[in-house]
Design a protein around this motif. Structure first.
Motif, PDB file in Angstrom:
ATOM      1  N   UNK A 248      64.604  41.160  26.480  1.00 14.85           N
ATOM      2  CA  UNK A 248      64.921  40.185  27.526  1.00 14.85           C
ATOM      3  C   UNK A 248      65.695  38.998  26.959  1.00 14.85           C
ATOM      4  N   UNK A 249      65.352  38.537  25.759  1.00 18.44           N
ATOM      5  CA  UNK A 249      66.092  37.438  25.136  1.00 18.44           C
ATOM      6  C   UNK A 249      67.519  37.884  24.816  1.00 18.44           C
ATOM      7  N   UNK A 250      67.683  39.095  24.336  1.00 22.73           N
ATOM      8  CA  UNK A 250      69.029  39.610  24.058  1.00 22.73           C
ATOM      9  C   UNK A 250      69.842  39.733  25.338  1.00 22.73           C
ATOM     10  N   UNK A 251      69.209  40.187  26.405  1.00 24.75           N
ATOM     11  CA  UNK A 251      69.906  40.291  27.687  1.00 24.75           C
ATOM     12  C   UNK A 251      70.292  38.919  28.208  1.00 24.75           C
ATOM     13  N   UNK A 252      69.412  37.947  28.044  1.00 22.30           N
ATOM     14  CA  UNK A 252      69.704  36.583  28.461  1.00 22.30           C
ATOM     15  C   UNK A 252      70.888  36.023  27.672  1.00 22.30           C
ATOM     16  N   UNK A 253      70.877  36.223  26.371  1.00 19.12           N
ATOM     17  CA  UNK A 253      71.994  35.758  25.535  1.00 19.12           C
ATOM     18  C   UNK A 253      73.293  36.428  25.963  1.00 19.12           C
ATOM     19  N   UNK A 254      73.234  37.702  26.269  1.00 14.98           N
ATOM     20  CA  UNK A 254      74.423  38.422  26.726  1.00 14.98           C
ATOM     21  C   UNK A 254      74.954  37.821  28.022  1.00 14.98           C
ATOM     22  N   UNK A 255      74.055  37.554  28.971  1.00 16.40           N
ATOM     23  CA  UNK A 255      74.478  36.969  30.246  1.00 16.40           C
ATOM     24  C   UNK A 255      75.091  35.580  30.044  1.00 16.40           C
ATOM     25  N   UNK A 256      74.487  34.786  29.184  1.00 18.14           N
ATOM     26  CA  UNK A 256      75.014  33.442  28.931  1.00 18.14           C
ATOM     27  C   UNK A 256      76.393  33.498  28.283  1.00 18.14           C
ATOM     28  N   UNK A 257      76.545  34.369  27.312  1.00 14.64           N
ATOM     29  CA  UNK A 257      77.779  34.402  26.535  1.00 14.64           C
ATOM     30  C   UNK A 257      78.908  35.163  27.205  1.00 14.64           C
ATOM     31  N   UNK A 258      78.602  35.890  28.250  1.00 12.29           N
ATOM     32  CA  UNK A 258      79.656  36.602  28.972  1.00 12.29           C
ATOM     33  C   UNK A 258      79.876  36.019  30.365  1.00 12.29           C
ATOM     34  N   UNK A 259      79.249  34.894  30.614  1.00 20.67           N
ATOM     35  CA  UNK A 259      79.348  34.232  31.908  1.00 20.67           C
ATOM     36  C   UNK A 259      80.744  33.659  32.124  1.00 20.67           C
ATOM     37  N   UNK A 260      81.171  33.642  33.366  1.00 20.79           N
ATOM     38  CA  UNK A 260      82.439  33.002  33.726  1.00 20.79           C
ATOM     39  C   UNK A 260      82.378  31.504  33.452  1.00 20.79           C
ATOM     40  N   UNK A 261      81.175  30.987  33.345  1.00 21.52           N
ATOM     41  CA  UNK A 261      80.985  29.553  33.122  1.00 21.52           C
ATOM     42  C   UNK A 261      80.758  29.225  31.650  1.00 21.52           C
ATOM     43  N   UNK A 262      81.252  30.064  30.758  1.00 23.54           N
ATOM     44  CA  UNK A 262      81.028  29.871  29.326  1.00 23.54           C
ATOM     45  C   UNK A 262      81.553  28.522  28.846  1.00 23.54           C
ATOM     46  N   UNK A 263      82.616  28.021  29.433  1.00 25.35           N
ATOM     47  CA  UNK A 263      83.171  26.720  29.034  1.00 25.35           C
ATOM     48  C   UNK A 263      82.135  25.619  29.259  1.00 25.35           C
ATOM     49  N   UNK A 264      81.360  25.726  30.335  1.00 26.31           N
ATOM     50  CA  UNK A 264      80.323  24.739  30.606  1.00 26.31           C
ATOM     51  C   UNK A 264      79.228  24.799  29.548  1.00 26.31           C
ATOM     52  N   UNK A 265      78.901  26.009  29.108  1.00 20.35           N
ATOM     53  CA  UNK A 265      77.901  26.171  28.052  1.00 20.35           C
ATOM     54  C   UNK A 265      78.399  25.516  26.766  1.00 20.35           C
ATOM     55  N   UNK A 266      79.648  25.772  26.407  1.00 20.66           N
ATOM     56  CA  UNK A 266      80.203  25.151  25.201  1.00 20.66           C
ATOM     57  C   UNK A 266      80.194  23.630  25.314  1.00 20.66           C
ATOM     58  N   UNK A 267      80.523  23.113  26.487  1.00 21.09           N
ATOM     59  CA  UNK A 267      80.540  21.666  26.680  1.00 21.09           C
ATOM     60  C   UNK A 267      79.121  21.096  26.558  1.00 21.09           C
ATOM     61  N   UNK A 268      78.140  21.836  26.994  1.00 20.78           N
ATOM     62  CA  UNK A 268      76.750  21.352  26.949  1.00 20.78           C
ATOM     63  C   UNK A 268      76.224  21.258  25.534  1.00 20.78           C
ATOM     64  N   UNK A 269      76.695  22.119  24.647  1.00 24.60           N
ATOM     65  CA  UNK A 269      76.191  22.118  23.272  1.00 24.60           C
ATOM     66  C   UNK A 269      77.082  21.356  22.318  1.00 24.60           C
ATOM     67  N   UNK A 270      78.206  20.885  22.792  1.00 25.65           N
ATOM     68  CA  UNK A 270      79.140  20.157  21.919  1.00 25.65           C
ATOM     69  C   UNK A 270      78.723  18.729  21.713  1.00 25.65           C
TER      70      UNK A 270
END
Length: 79
Positions: A57-79
Motif C-alpha cells: 500500500x505504501x508503494x502504491x501510494x508513492x506511485x500515485x503521488x509520483x505519477x500524479x498530474x499535480x506532481x509540480x505541487x508536490x515538488x513545490x510543497x517539499x522545496x
C-alpha cells in the motif's frame, strides 16, 4: 488503505520519523532496501512487524503521488 492508517508520525517514536503504523519501522527503510536491490520479501523478513499489505500500500501510494498530474505541487510543497 488510507495514508493515516499506513503511516504514523509521532514525535515520541523515532523523533517523529514516519513509520509503518503499529511498528517502529521507518517507511524510509522500505525504499532504502528496494534501492539496494533487496526484494520486498526480504524486507518483510527483516521487519516482520510490517505486513505485506502495508508495504504494498505504501508503494502504491508513492506511485500515485509520483505519477500524479499535480506532481509540480508536490515538488513545490517539499522545496
Amino acid at each position: 488503505m488510507d495514508i493515516n492508517t499506513l503511516i504514523t508520525v509521532d514525535p515520541d517514536t523515532l523523533g517523529g520519523q514516519p513509520v509503518f503504523t503499529g511498528t517502529r519501522v521507518p517507511v524510509e527503510s522500505l525504499f532504502d532496501h528496494l534501492e539496494a536491490g533487496v526484494s520486498l520479501d526480504e524486507f518483510l523478513d527483516d521487519f516482520p512487524t510490517v505486513t505485506k499489505e502495508q508495504a504494498v500500500a505504501v508503494l502504491e501510494l508513492a506511485n500515485r503521488l509520483l505519477t500524479s498530474k499535480n506532481i509540480a505541487q508536490l515538488y513545490a510543497a517539499v522545496a
